[in-house]
Design an enzyme around this catalytic site. Structure first.
Site, PDB file in Angstrom:
ATOM      1  N   GLU A   1     -22.815 -65.453-138.041  1.00 57.38           N
ATOM      2  CA  GLU A   1     -23.155 -64.533-139.122  1.00 57.38           C
ATOM      3  C   GLU A   1     -24.299 -63.619-138.700  1.00 57.38           C
ATOM      4  O   GLU A   1     -25.191 -64.057-137.970  1.00 57.38           O
ATOM      5  CB  GLU A   1     -23.538 -65.320-140.381  1.00 57.38           C
TER       6      GLU A   1
ATOM      7  N   HIS B   1     -21.380 -64.643-147.490  1.00 57.82           N
ATOM      8  CA  HIS B   1     -22.338 -65.720-147.752  1.00 57.82           C
ATOM      9  C   HIS B   1     -23.051 -65.496-149.090  1.00 57.82           C
ATOM     10  O   HIS B   1     -24.284 -65.418-149.167  1.00 57.82           O
ATOM     11  CB  HIS B   1     -23.361 -65.822-146.616  1.00 57.82           C
TER      12      HIS B   1
END
Length: 527
Positions: A262, A280
Protein backbone atom coordinates in the site's frame (compact mmCIF):
# COMPACT_ATOMS: atom_id res chain seq x y z
CA UNK A 1 7.45 18.20 39.46
CA UNK A 2 8.18 18.39 35.73
CA UNK A 3 5.22 17.56 33.51
CA UNK A 4 5.63 14.71 31.01
CA UNK A 5 6.07 16.05 27.48
CA UNK A 6 4.17 14.52 24.55
CA UNK A 7 4.56 14.97 20.80
CA UNK A 8 1.57 14.38 18.48
CA UNK A 9 3.27 13.79 15.12
CA UNK A 10 0.28 12.79 12.96
CA UNK A 11 -3.02 14.53 12.31
CA UNK A 12 -5.69 13.53 14.80
CA UNK A 13 -8.71 15.01 16.51
CA UNK A 14 -7.71 18.24 18.32
CA UNK A 15 -9.43 17.04 21.50
CA UNK A 16 -6.53 14.61 21.98
CA UNK A 17 -4.21 17.51 22.80
CA UNK A 18 -6.80 18.89 25.21
CA UNK A 19 -6.98 15.56 27.07
CA UNK A 20 -3.19 15.44 27.44
CA UNK A 21 -3.18 18.95 28.90
CA UNK A 22 -6.12 18.31 31.25
CA UNK A 23 -4.40 15.20 32.61
CA UNK A 24 -1.11 16.90 33.42
CA UNK A 25 1.02 16.66 30.28
CA UNK A 26 2.66 19.29 28.10
CA UNK A 27 1.88 18.60 24.45
CA UNK A 28 3.20 19.76 21.07
CA UNK A 29 1.32 19.08 17.83
CA UNK A 30 3.86 19.00 14.99
CA UNK A 31 2.78 16.98 11.97
CA UNK A 32 4.18 16.25 8.54
CA UNK A 33 7.86 16.25 9.53
CA UNK A 34 10.48 14.30 7.63
CA UNK A 35 12.18 11.35 9.40
CA UNK A 36 15.27 13.49 9.85
CA UNK A 37 13.27 16.29 11.47
CA UNK A 38 11.55 13.84 13.81
CA UNK A 39 14.91 12.31 14.79
CA UNK A 40 16.27 15.76 15.60
CA UNK A 41 13.26 16.60 17.76
CA UNK A 42 12.22 13.38 19.51
CA UNK A 43 14.89 13.38 22.24
CA UNK A 44 13.00 15.89 24.40
CA UNK A 45 9.73 13.93 24.62
CA UNK A 46 8.41 11.34 27.06
CA UNK A 47 5.51 10.26 24.82
CA UNK A 48 4.87 10.03 21.07
CA UNK A 49 1.30 9.87 19.73
CA UNK A 50 1.00 8.68 16.14
CA UNK A 51 -1.35 7.34 13.50
CA UNK A 52 -0.08 5.53 10.40
CA UNK A 53 2.10 8.23 8.80
CA UNK A 54 4.90 8.42 11.36
CA UNK A 55 7.41 5.57 11.05
CA UNK A 56 9.02 4.76 14.39
CA UNK A 57 12.24 3.14 13.20
CA UNK A 58 15.41 2.08 14.99
CA UNK A 59 16.95 5.45 14.12
CA UNK A 60 14.02 7.30 15.72
CA UNK A 61 14.15 5.11 18.82
CA UNK A 62 17.91 5.56 19.18
CA UNK A 63 17.36 9.32 19.18
CA UNK A 64 14.43 9.12 21.61
CA UNK A 65 16.54 9.14 24.76
CA UNK A 66 13.67 10.17 27.07
CA UNK A 67 10.84 8.30 25.37
CA UNK A 68 8.70 6.12 27.63
CA UNK A 69 5.58 5.39 25.57
CA UNK A 70 4.38 5.32 21.97
CA UNK A 71 0.62 5.48 21.42
CA UNK A 72 -0.89 4.43 18.07
CA UNK A 73 -4.36 5.88 17.47
CA UNK A 74 -5.74 2.78 15.77
CA UNK A 75 -5.08 -0.94 15.69
CA UNK A 76 -2.20 -1.55 13.29
CA UNK A 77 1.34 -0.94 14.50
CA UNK A 78 3.19 -2.00 11.36
CA UNK A 79 4.89 1.42 11.42
CA UNK A 80 6.51 0.79 14.83
CA UNK A 81 9.55 -1.43 15.40
CA UNK A 82 8.06 -3.06 18.49
CA UNK A 83 10.93 -5.47 19.29
CA UNK A 84 13.46 -2.64 19.16
CA UNK A 85 11.17 -0.36 21.19
CA UNK A 86 10.85 -3.13 23.79
CA UNK A 87 14.62 -3.47 23.95
CA UNK A 88 14.79 0.26 24.60
CA UNK A 89 12.24 -0.04 27.39
CA UNK A 90 9.53 1.90 25.53
CA UNK A 91 5.89 0.87 26.01
CA UNK A 92 3.93 0.55 22.74
CA UNK A 93 0.15 0.98 22.97
CA UNK A 94 -2.65 0.87 20.43
CA UNK A 95 -6.42 1.43 20.56
CA UNK A 96 -7.87 -1.89 19.39
CA UNK A 97 -11.50 -1.08 20.15
CA UNK A 98 -11.90 2.53 19.02
CA UNK A 99 -12.56 1.65 15.40
CA UNK A 100 -13.90 -1.88 15.82
CA UNK A 101 -17.50 -1.09 14.93
CA UNK A 102 -16.44 1.03 11.96
CA UNK A 103 -14.22 -1.71 10.55
CA UNK A 104 -16.85 -4.39 11.14
CA UNK A 105 -19.51 -2.31 9.40
CA UNK A 106 -17.18 -1.81 6.43
CA UNK A 107 -16.77 -5.58 6.14
CA UNK A 108 -20.54 -6.01 6.14
CA UNK A 109 -20.88 -3.24 3.53
CA UNK A 110 -18.30 -4.99 1.34
CA UNK A 111 -20.25 -8.26 1.67
CA UNK A 112 -23.39 -6.56 0.38
CA UNK A 113 -21.48 -4.83 -2.41
CA UNK A 114 -19.88 -8.11 -3.54
CA UNK A 115 -23.17 -10.01 -3.29
CA UNK A 116 -25.07 -7.49 -5.43
CA UNK A 117 -22.20 -6.16 -7.63
CA UNK A 118 -23.14 -2.64 -6.56
CA UNK A 119 -20.02 -0.72 -7.73
CA UNK A 120 -20.13 -2.00 -11.31
CA UNK A 121 -23.90 -1.60 -11.50
CA UNK A 122 -23.52 1.99 -10.30
CA UNK A 123 -20.80 2.77 -12.86
CA UNK A 124 -22.74 1.40 -15.81
CA UNK A 125 -26.00 3.00 -14.75
CA UNK A 126 -24.38 6.42 -14.42
CA UNK A 127 -22.80 5.89 -17.85
CA UNK A 128 -26.30 5.95 -19.36
CA UNK A 129 -26.90 2.22 -19.55
CA UNK A 130 -29.72 0.34 -17.90
CA UNK A 131 -28.05 -3.08 -17.46
CA UNK A 132 -30.71 -4.67 -15.27
CA UNK A 133 -30.34 -8.14 -16.79
CA UNK A 134 -26.54 -8.11 -16.41
CA UNK A 135 -26.57 -8.26 -12.63
CA UNK A 136 -27.96 -11.24 -10.78
CA UNK A 137 -26.92 -11.15 -7.16
CA UNK A 138 -27.35 -13.45 -4.20
CA UNK A 139 -28.99 -12.99 -0.81
CA UNK A 140 -27.05 -13.04 2.43
CA UNK A 141 -29.99 -14.54 4.30
CA UNK A 142 -29.49 -18.24 4.88
CA UNK A 143 -25.90 -18.24 3.67
CA UNK A 144 -22.95 -19.43 5.76
CA UNK A 145 -20.37 -16.83 6.75
CA UNK A 146 -16.90 -18.10 7.61
CA UNK A 147 -14.96 -15.88 10.01
CA UNK A 148 -11.19 -16.24 9.99
CA UNK A 149 -10.45 -14.55 13.30
CA UNK A 150 -13.08 -14.19 16.03
CA UNK A 151 -11.63 -11.40 18.13
CA UNK A 152 -13.29 -8.07 18.80
CA UNK A 153 -14.01 -7.09 15.18
CA UNK A 154 -14.83 -10.63 14.10
CA UNK A 155 -17.32 -10.92 16.96
CA UNK A 156 -19.07 -7.72 15.87
CA UNK A 157 -19.25 -8.98 12.28
CA UNK A 158 -20.71 -12.25 13.57
CA UNK A 159 -23.43 -10.43 15.51
CA UNK A 160 -24.38 -8.35 12.45
CA UNK A 161 -24.38 -11.45 10.24
CA UNK A 162 -26.60 -13.32 12.67
CA UNK A 163 -28.96 -10.36 12.56
CA UNK A 164 -29.08 -10.83 8.78
CA UNK A 165 -30.13 -14.46 9.40
CA UNK A 166 -26.82 -15.88 8.23
CA UNK A 167 -25.19 -18.95 9.74
CA UNK A 168 -21.71 -18.26 11.11
CA UNK A 169 -18.74 -20.61 11.46
CA UNK A 170 -15.45 -19.38 12.87
CA UNK A 171 -11.82 -20.42 12.81
CA UNK A 172 -9.63 -18.94 15.52
CA UNK A 173 -6.98 -20.89 17.50
CA UNK A 174 -7.82 -18.84 20.60
CA UNK A 175 -11.59 -19.24 20.40
CA UNK A 176 -12.92 -21.50 23.16
CA UNK A 177 -16.03 -23.64 22.82
CA UNK A 178 -17.68 -21.61 25.58
CA UNK A 179 -16.96 -18.31 23.84
CA UNK A 180 -18.20 -19.69 20.52
CA UNK A 181 -21.52 -20.58 22.13
CA UNK A 182 -21.68 -17.15 23.78
CA UNK A 183 -21.31 -15.27 20.47
CA UNK A 184 -23.50 -17.69 18.53
CA UNK A 185 -21.00 -19.25 16.12
CA UNK A 186 -19.82 -22.76 15.35
CA UNK A 187 -16.11 -23.25 16.10
CA UNK A 188 -14.49 -25.19 13.24
CA UNK A 189 -11.02 -25.86 11.86
CA UNK A 190 -9.83 -23.93 8.82
CA UNK A 191 -10.36 -26.80 6.37
CA UNK A 192 -14.00 -27.16 7.44
CA UNK A 193 -14.57 -23.43 7.14
CA UNK A 194 -13.23 -23.40 3.58
CA UNK A 195 -15.57 -26.22 2.61
CA UNK A 196 -18.72 -24.77 4.23
CA UNK A 197 -18.54 -20.99 3.82
CA UNK A 198 -20.52 -19.11 1.15
CA UNK A 199 -18.83 -15.89 2.31
CA UNK A 200 -15.45 -15.58 4.03
CA UNK A 201 -14.28 -12.52 5.96
CA UNK A 202 -10.86 -12.11 7.56
CA UNK A 203 -10.28 -10.45 10.92
CA UNK A 204 -6.73 -11.32 12.02
CA UNK A 205 -3.52 -9.32 12.42
CA UNK A 206 -0.66 -10.00 10.02
CA UNK A 207 1.80 -12.33 11.77
CA UNK A 208 4.12 -15.13 10.73
CA UNK A 209 1.25 -17.53 11.46
CA UNK A 210 -1.42 -15.64 9.50
CA UNK A 211 0.63 -14.39 6.54
CA UNK A 212 -0.84 -15.87 3.34
CA UNK A 213 -3.42 -17.78 5.38
CA UNK A 214 -5.56 -17.90 2.25
CA UNK A 215 -2.83 -19.31 0.02
CA UNK A 216 -3.46 -20.61 -3.49
CA UNK A 217 -3.81 -24.13 -2.09
CA UNK A 218 -6.42 -23.04 0.46
CA UNK A 219 -8.29 -20.81 -1.98
CA UNK A 220 -8.63 -23.79 -4.30
CA UNK A 221 -10.22 -25.75 -1.43
CA UNK A 222 -12.98 -23.18 -0.93
CA UNK A 223 -16.58 -23.89 -1.83
CA UNK A 224 -17.30 -23.09 -5.51
CA UNK A 225 -19.01 -19.71 -5.77
CA UNK A 226 -17.55 -18.39 -2.50
CA UNK A 227 -17.22 -14.63 -1.98
CA UNK A 228 -14.28 -13.29 0.04
CA UNK A 229 -13.88 -10.00 1.94
CA UNK A 230 -10.71 -8.71 3.63
CA UNK A 231 -10.86 -5.51 5.68
CA UNK A 232 -8.13 -6.62 8.11
CA UNK A 233 -4.56 -6.60 6.80
CA UNK A 234 -2.89 -6.97 3.45
CA UNK A 235 -0.77 -10.08 3.07
CA UNK A 236 -3.41 -12.47 4.39
CA UNK A 237 -4.47 -13.52 0.86
CA UNK A 238 -2.42 -14.66 -2.16
CA UNK A 239 -3.58 -11.87 -4.47
CA UNK A 240 -2.32 -13.52 -7.67
CA UNK A 241 -4.18 -16.72 -6.83
CA UNK A 242 -7.29 -14.71 -5.97
CA UNK A 243 -7.18 -13.09 -9.43
CA UNK A 244 -6.84 -16.47 -11.17
CA UNK A 245 -9.73 -18.01 -9.26
CA UNK A 246 -11.95 -14.98 -9.87
CA UNK A 247 -11.26 -15.25 -13.59
CA UNK A 248 -11.99 -18.99 -13.55
CA UNK A 249 -15.27 -18.40 -11.74
CA UNK A 250 -14.40 -20.64 -8.79
CA UNK A 251 -14.53 -17.53 -6.58
CA UNK A 252 -17.69 -15.58 -7.41
CA UNK A 253 -16.57 -12.27 -5.96
CA UNK A 254 -14.04 -10.58 -3.73
CA UNK A 255 -13.80 -7.28 -1.89
CA UNK A 256 -10.53 -5.95 -0.49
CA UNK A 257 -9.98 -2.88 1.63
CA UNK A 258 -6.31 -3.80 2.17
CA UNK A 259 -3.46 -4.94 -0.05
CA UNK A 260 -0.08 -6.58 0.40
CA UNK A 261 1.58 -3.36 -0.76
CA UNK A 262 0.00 0.00 0.00
CA UNK A 263 -0.77 2.38 -1.49
CA UNK A 264 -1.83 -0.14 -4.14
CA UNK A 265 -1.14 1.59 -7.47
CA UNK A 266 -0.91 -1.34 -9.87
CA UNK A 267 -2.40 -4.43 -8.21
CA UNK A 268 -2.89 -7.39 -10.56
CA UNK A 269 -6.46 -7.53 -9.24
CA UNK A 270 -7.41 -4.17 -10.72
CA UNK A 271 -9.86 -4.64 -13.56
CA UNK A 272 -10.67 -8.25 -12.64
CA UNK A 273 -14.33 -9.15 -13.07
CA UNK A 274 -16.34 -9.37 -9.82
CA UNK A 275 -13.59 -7.68 -7.84
CA UNK A 276 -14.20 -4.52 -5.81
CA UNK A 277 -11.86 -2.56 -3.59
CA UNK A 278 -11.53 0.49 -1.36
CA UNK A 279 -8.36 2.36 -0.26
CA UNK A 280 -8.03 1.06 3.31
CA UNK A 281 -11.19 2.76 4.56
CA UNK A 282 -12.02 0.31 7.34
CA UNK A 283 -11.45 2.84 10.13
CA UNK A 284 -12.43 5.92 8.12
CA UNK A 285 -15.50 7.28 9.84
CA UNK A 286 -15.82 10.48 11.80
CA UNK A 287 -16.75 8.57 14.95
CA UNK A 288 -13.79 6.20 14.73
CA UNK A 289 -11.24 8.95 14.15
CA UNK A 290 -12.47 10.82 17.22
CA UNK A 291 -12.63 7.67 19.34
CA UNK A 292 -9.08 6.45 18.66
CA UNK A 293 -7.58 9.91 19.16
CA UNK A 294 -9.28 10.37 22.52
CA UNK A 295 -8.48 6.83 23.64
CA UNK A 296 -4.78 7.06 22.82
CA UNK A 297 -4.51 10.37 24.68
CA UNK A 298 -6.26 8.92 27.73
CA UNK A 299 -4.10 5.79 27.74
CA UNK A 300 -0.80 7.64 27.31
CA UNK A 301 -1.65 10.27 29.93
CA UNK A 302 -2.68 7.58 32.43
CA UNK A 303 0.66 5.85 31.89
CA UNK A 304 2.84 8.97 32.08
CA UNK A 305 1.04 10.52 35.06
CA UNK A 306 -0.40 7.57 37.04
CA UNK A 307 1.48 4.48 35.84
CA UNK A 308 -1.60 2.83 34.34
CA UNK A 309 -0.95 0.56 31.35
CA UNK A 310 -3.83 -0.10 28.92
CA UNK A 311 -3.71 -1.91 25.57
CA UNK A 312 0.07 -2.22 25.66
CA UNK A 313 1.54 -4.61 23.12
CA UNK A 314 4.82 -5.27 24.92
CA UNK A 315 4.02 -5.31 28.64
CA UNK A 316 1.17 -6.40 30.95
CA UNK A 317 -1.86 -4.16 31.26
CA UNK A 318 -2.15 -2.27 34.54
CA UNK A 319 -5.21 -0.08 35.03
CA UNK A 320 -4.94 3.35 36.61
CA UNK A 321 -7.10 1.96 39.46
CA UNK A 322 -4.76 -1.01 39.99
CA UNK A 323 -1.55 1.03 39.86
CA UNK A 324 -1.72 2.60 43.38
CA UNK A 325 -2.54 -0.75 44.98
CA UNK A 326 0.20 -2.58 43.08
CA UNK A 327 2.84 0.12 43.48
CA UNK A 328 4.23 -1.07 46.87
CA UNK A 329 4.17 -4.68 45.66
CA UNK A 330 6.09 -3.74 42.55
CA UNK A 331 8.63 -1.87 44.66
CA UNK A 332 9.01 -4.96 46.86
CA UNK A 333 9.21 -7.21 43.79
CA UNK A 334 11.92 -5.12 42.16
CA UNK A 335 13.94 -5.03 45.40
CA UNK A 336 13.71 -8.81 45.82
CA UNK A 337 14.73 -9.34 42.18
CA UNK A 338 17.67 -6.99 42.64
CA UNK A 339 18.72 -8.68 45.91
CA UNK A 340 18.70 -12.21 44.54
CA UNK A 341 20.44 -11.01 41.39
CA UNK A 342 23.25 -9.41 43.37
CA UNK A 343 23.71 -12.35 45.71
CA UNK A 344 23.19 -15.41 43.51
CA UNK A 345 26.37 -17.08 42.31
CA UNK A 346 26.76 -19.15 39.16
CA UNK A 347 24.83 -18.96 35.90
CA UNK A 348 21.13 -18.31 36.34
CA UNK A 349 18.95 -20.93 34.68
CA UNK A 350 15.46 -20.19 35.97
CA UNK A 351 13.48 -17.91 38.24
CA UNK A 352 10.20 -18.55 40.02
CA UNK A 353 8.02 -15.79 41.43
CA UNK A 354 5.58 -16.97 44.09
CA UNK A 355 2.63 -14.94 45.41
CA UNK A 356 0.96 -15.94 48.67
CA UNK A 357 -1.86 -14.53 50.79
CA UNK A 358 -3.25 -11.18 49.64
CA UNK A 359 -0.63 -11.03 46.87
CA UNK A 360 -2.13 -14.14 45.26
CA UNK A 361 -5.27 -12.20 44.29
CA UNK A 362 -3.38 -9.42 42.48
CA UNK A 363 -2.50 -9.00 38.82
CA UNK A 364 0.66 -11.10 38.69
CA UNK A 365 2.13 -9.91 35.39
CA UNK A 366 3.25 -6.45 36.58
CA UNK A 367 4.79 -8.05 39.69
CA UNK A 368 6.65 -10.53 37.48
CA UNK A 369 7.88 -7.67 35.30
CA UNK A 370 9.12 -5.75 38.35
CA UNK A 371 11.04 -8.79 39.68
CA UNK A 372 12.72 -9.25 36.30
CA UNK A 373 13.53 -5.55 36.11
CA UNK A 374 15.32 -5.76 39.46
CA UNK A 375 17.11 -8.95 38.50
CA UNK A 376 18.21 -7.83 35.04
CA UNK A 377 19.72 -4.58 36.33
CA UNK A 378 22.78 -6.69 37.01
CA UNK A 379 23.17 -7.04 33.23
CA UNK A 380 21.98 -3.71 31.79
CA UNK A 381 21.99 -0.07 32.86
CA UNK A 382 18.79 0.75 30.95
CA UNK A 383 16.48 -2.01 32.12
CA UNK A 384 12.83 -1.53 33.09
CA UNK A 385 9.60 -3.54 33.19
CA UNK A 386 9.26 -3.35 29.41
CA UNK A 387 12.60 -4.70 28.30
CA UNK A 388 13.40 -6.93 31.31
CA UNK A 389 11.40 -9.92 29.99
CA UNK A 390 13.19 -9.61 26.64
CA UNK A 391 16.59 -9.47 28.33
CA UNK A 392 15.67 -12.53 30.42
CA UNK A 393 14.56 -14.39 27.30
CA UNK A 394 17.78 -13.49 25.47
CA UNK A 395 19.72 -15.11 28.30
CA UNK A 396 17.62 -18.27 28.18
CA UNK A 397 16.15 -17.70 31.64
CA UNK A 398 13.11 -19.88 32.37
CA UNK A 399 10.56 -17.65 34.13
CA UNK A 400 7.79 -19.23 36.24
CA UNK A 401 4.97 -17.51 38.08
CA UNK A 402 3.28 -19.43 40.93
CA UNK A 403 0.16 -18.42 42.84
CA UNK A 404 -0.60 -19.98 46.24
CA UNK A 405 -3.99 -19.78 47.96
CA UNK A 406 -2.59 -21.17 51.22
CA UNK A 407 -2.34 -19.07 54.37
CA UNK A 408 1.14 -18.52 55.73
CA UNK A 409 2.81 -16.64 58.55
CA UNK A 410 2.31 -13.35 56.71
CA UNK A 411 -0.87 -11.76 55.38
CA UNK A 412 0.90 -11.21 52.06
CA UNK A 413 4.18 -12.61 50.74
CA UNK A 414 6.33 -12.58 47.64
CA UNK A 415 9.06 -15.17 47.21
CA UNK A 416 11.69 -15.07 44.47
CA UNK A 417 13.81 -18.13 43.79
CA UNK A 418 16.55 -18.39 41.19
CA UNK A 419 18.06 -21.61 39.98
CA UNK A 420 21.80 -21.42 39.46
CA UNK A 421 24.59 -23.79 38.56
CA UNK A 422 25.27 -23.98 42.31
CA UNK A 423 21.69 -24.61 43.43
CA UNK A 424 18.58 -22.60 44.27
CA UNK A 425 18.68 -19.24 46.05
CA UNK A 426 15.50 -17.81 47.55
CA UNK A 427 14.45 -14.52 49.17
CA UNK A 428 11.04 -13.43 50.45
CA UNK A 429 9.37 -10.19 51.43
CA UNK A 430 6.11 -8.73 52.67
CA UNK A 431 4.43 -5.36 53.17
CA UNK A 432 4.13 -3.70 56.57
CA UNK A 433 0.96 -1.61 56.87
CA UNK A 434 0.06 -2.64 53.29
CA UNK A 435 2.53 -0.17 51.77
CA UNK A 436 6.02 -0.59 53.28
CA UNK A 437 8.19 -3.31 51.66
CA UNK A 438 10.24 -5.49 54.00
CA UNK A 439 12.62 -8.38 53.48
CA UNK A 440 11.67 -11.28 55.79
CA UNK A 441 13.82 -14.17 54.59
CA UNK A 442 17.11 -14.58 52.80
CA UNK A 443 18.39 -17.99 51.65
CA UNK A 444 16.28 -19.77 54.26
CA UNK A 445 17.25 -17.49 57.15
CA UNK A 446 14.60 -15.27 58.72
CA UNK A 447 15.59 -11.59 58.82
CA UNK A 448 13.59 -8.37 58.80
CA UNK A 449 15.06 -5.46 56.84
CA UNK A 450 14.27 -2.58 54.51
CA UNK A 451 16.15 -2.79 51.21
CA UNK A 452 17.35 0.70 50.29
CA UNK A 453 20.48 2.65 49.43
CA UNK A 454 23.96 1.29 50.23
CA UNK A 455 23.99 -2.00 52.11
CA UNK A 456 26.50 -4.59 53.30
CA UNK A 457 25.63 -8.30 53.34
CA UNK A 458 27.71 -10.67 55.45
CA UNK A 459 27.42 -14.39 56.16
CA UNK A 460 29.40 -15.42 59.23
CA UNK A 461 29.66 -18.01 61.99
CA UNK A 462 27.33 -17.19 64.86
CA UNK A 463 29.89 -16.51 67.60
CA UNK A 464 30.46 -13.84 70.30
CA UNK A 465 32.47 -10.75 69.37
CA UNK A 466 31.70 -10.58 65.65
CA UNK A 467 29.35 -7.60 65.82
CA UNK A 468 31.99 -5.62 67.71
CA UNK A 469 34.64 -6.47 65.13
CA UNK A 470 32.56 -5.42 62.11
CA UNK A 471 31.41 -2.25 63.91
CA UNK A 472 35.00 -1.32 64.70
CA UNK A 473 36.10 -1.93 61.10
CA UNK A 474 33.37 0.26 59.65
CA UNK A 475 33.98 2.99 62.23
CA UNK A 476 37.71 3.05 61.48
CA UNK A 477 36.84 3.28 57.78
CA UNK A 478 34.62 6.32 58.33
CA UNK A 479 31.41 4.47 57.41
CA UNK A 480 28.31 5.32 59.43
CA UNK A 481 25.76 2.51 60.03
CA UNK A 482 22.12 3.42 59.40
CA UNK A 483 20.33 0.19 60.26
CA UNK A 484 21.50 -3.17 61.58
CA UNK A 485 19.66 -6.45 60.88
CA UNK A 486 20.57 -9.95 62.10
CA UNK A 487 19.33 -13.46 61.38
CA UNK A 488 20.60 -16.99 61.96
CA UNK A 489 19.68 -20.59 61.21
CA UNK A 490 20.34 -21.81 64.76
CA UNK A 491 22.54 -21.05 67.75
CA UNK A 492 26.20 -21.27 66.84
CA UNK A 493 25.39 -21.96 63.18
CA UNK A 494 25.37 -19.74 60.11
CA UNK A 495 24.28 -16.13 60.65
CA UNK A 496 23.40 -13.26 58.29
CA UNK A 497 24.14 -9.59 58.88
CA UNK A 498 22.52 -6.93 56.69
CA UNK A 499 23.63 -3.35 57.26
CA UNK A 500 22.52 -0.11 55.64
CA UNK A 501 25.23 2.54 55.53
CA UNK A 502 25.38 6.19 54.53
CA UNK A 503 28.08 5.91 51.87
CA UNK A 504 29.17 3.46 49.20
CA UNK A 505 31.45 0.69 50.45
CA UNK A 506 34.86 0.43 48.82
CA UNK A 507 36.53 -2.80 47.72
CA UNK A 508 39.20 -2.20 50.34
CA UNK A 509 36.61 -2.33 53.14
CA UNK A 510 35.07 -5.47 51.65
CA UNK A 511 38.48 -7.12 51.53
CA UNK A 512 39.15 -6.22 55.17
CA UNK A 513 35.74 -7.50 56.27
CA UNK A 514 36.27 -10.79 54.44
CA UNK A 515 39.43 -11.35 56.51
CA UNK A 516 37.61 -10.97 59.84
CA UNK A 517 37.39 -14.11 61.96
CA UNK A 518 34.34 -16.24 61.16
CA UNK A 519 33.36 -14.43 57.93
CA UNK A 520 32.24 -16.61 55.01
CA UNK A 521 30.80 -14.11 52.54
CA UNK A 522 30.89 -10.33 52.15
CA UNK A 523 28.99 -8.42 49.47
CA UNK A 524 28.21 -4.74 48.92
CA UNK A 525 24.64 -4.16 47.73
CA UNK A 526 23.00 -1.19 46.01
CA UNK A 527 19.25 -0.43 45.86
Amino acid sequence: MTKPKVLISDKMDPNAARIFEERGCDVDVITGETPEELIARIGEYDGLAIRSSTKVTKAVLDAATNLKVIGRAGIGVDNVDIPYASGKGVVVMNTPFGNSITTAEHAIAMMFAVARQIPEANTRTQAGEWPKSAFMGVELTGKTLGLIGAGNIGTIVASRALGLKMKVVAYDPFLTEERAVEIGVDKVDLETLLQRADFITLHTPLTDQTRNILSRERLEKTKPGVRIVNCARGGLIDESALKDLLESGHIAGAGLDVFGEEPAKDSPLFGTKNFICTPHLGASTTEAQVNVALQVAEQMADFLVNGGVTNALNMPSLSAEEAPKLKPYMKLAESLGSLVGQLAHGNLTQISIEREGAAADLNGKPIEGAVLAGLMKQYSDTVNMVNAPYLAKERGLDVRSIRHQREGAFNTLLRVTVGTSQGDRSVAGTLFGNDTPRLVEIFGIGIEAELAGHMLYIVNEDAPGFIGRIGTLLGESGINIGTFHLGRRDTGGEAVLLLSVDTAISQDVIDKASRLEGVKTVKALEF
